[in-house]
Design a protein around this motif. Structure first.
Motif, short mmCIF file in Angstrom:
data_model
loop_
_atom_site.label_atom_id
_atom_site.label_comp_id
_atom_site.label_asym_id
_atom_site.label_seq_id
_atom_site.Cartn_x
_atom_site.Cartn_y
_atom_site.Cartn_z
N UNK A 142 0.73 -1.10 -0.01
CA UNK A 142 -0.19 -0.31 0.40
C UNK A 142 0.61 1.47 -0.03
N UNK A 143 0.85 1.78 -1.13
CA UNK A 143 1.43 3.14 -1.00
C UNK A 143 0.59 4.38 -1.04
N UNK A 144 1.46 5.20 0.49
CA UNK A 144 0.51 6.95 0.66
C UNK A 144 0.99 7.80 0.86
N UNK A 145 1.40 8.97 0.07
CA UNK A 145 2.57 9.78 -0.01
C UNK A 145 3.63 8.85 -0.02
N UNK A 146 5.16 9.34 0.51
CA UNK A 146 6.25 8.09 0.24
C UNK A 146 6.42 7.18 1.03
N UNK A 147 5.28 6.97 2.50
CA UNK A 147 5.34 5.86 3.03
C UNK A 147 4.22 4.11 2.43
N UNK A 148 5.18 2.82 2.18
CA UNK A 148 5.27 1.99 1.40
C UNK A 148 4.87 1.39 2.78
N UNK A 149 3.93 0.57 3.18
CA UNK A 149 3.35 -0.49 3.79
C UNK A 149 2.93 -1.64 2.87
N UNK A 150 4.12 -2.79 3.46
CA UNK A 150 4.07 -4.12 2.65
C UNK A 150 3.27 -5.17 3.81
N UNK A 151 2.31 -5.33 3.38
CA UNK A 151 1.71 -6.65 4.87
C UNK A 151 1.57 -7.43 4.00
N UNK A 152 1.71 -8.82 4.71
CA UNK A 152 1.92 -10.50 4.14
C UNK A 152 0.89 -10.90 4.16
N UNK A 153 0.54 -11.93 3.53
CA UNK A 153 -0.72 -13.07 3.88
C UNK A 153 -0.51 -14.20 3.79
N UNK A 154 -1.03 -15.26 4.56
CA UNK A 154 -0.66 -16.48 4.41
C UNK A 154 -1.52 -17.02 3.03
N UNK A 155 -1.95 -17.99 2.79
CA UNK A 155 -2.82 -18.44 1.61
C UNK A 155 -3.78 -18.34 1.79
#
Length: 170
Positions: A142-155
């Motif tokens: 998820x990109x918001x302004x200059x912040x990148x949030x990386x969220x991992x999920x299981x299948x």
């Protein structure tokens, strides 16, 4: 902007369709970092922008994709052409050549997100054959302004917070 990133599904079809259905109203784009082992026009890949992996024999998918995500450039490749199992430096340099702030890749099956010299490198892991952990994973960026949030999920859709991180893009 939100993008789903997965890789190394190695022939899985039901799981790809389930993941697409689960997140279709939540994400703006879906990326597959290679080794789907499916035809590029298969119904399971129709929603994905994808690249060719080392196990995608005869595929007409490209080796790399460069995508503008609302002013932030994303570079995607499978990783085998950049020796990512040994080092991420060649991949980082290729991303820099394309002016990408984000590089997505697969091949190693090791889920990870890390910043190296102002390039965010994301490997979503594998939804079939994970390495260094038992969880079969994919990621949402998820990109918001200059912040990148990386969220991992299981299948199965369960969030995997131990891997999830936030980064500031310069």
């Amino acid at each position: 902007m939100k993008v789903l990133i997965l890789s190394d599904s190695h022939g899985l079809t039901t799981e790809l369709l389930e993941i697409q259905e689960r997140h279709k109203d939540e994400v703006d784009m879906m990326f597959h970092c290679g080794d789907s082992e499916l035809s590029s026009n298969s119904k399971e890949l129709i929603s994905f922008k994808g690249v060719k992996g080392n196990c995608d024999f005869g595929s007409d998918l490209p080796n790399e994709i460069i995508e503008d995500l609302g002013g932030i450039t994303l570079y995607m490749t499978h990783g085998h052409l950049y020796n990512v199992k040994m080092t991420l430096m060649s991949l980082k340099y290729r991303a820099m050549e394309t002016s990408a702030k984000i590089a997505c890749y697969g091949h190693s099956h090791i889920a990870n997100a890390e910043m190296i010299d102002d390039v965010l490198l994301i490997n979503p892991g594998s939804i079939r054959l994970p390495v260094m952990r038992k969880q079969k994973t994919y990621a949402i960026l998820e990109l918001e302004n200059n912040v990148a949030n990386v969220t991992f999920y299981e299948v199965n859709g369960q969030e995997f917070p131990e891997l999830s991180k936030s980064f500031t893009l310069n």
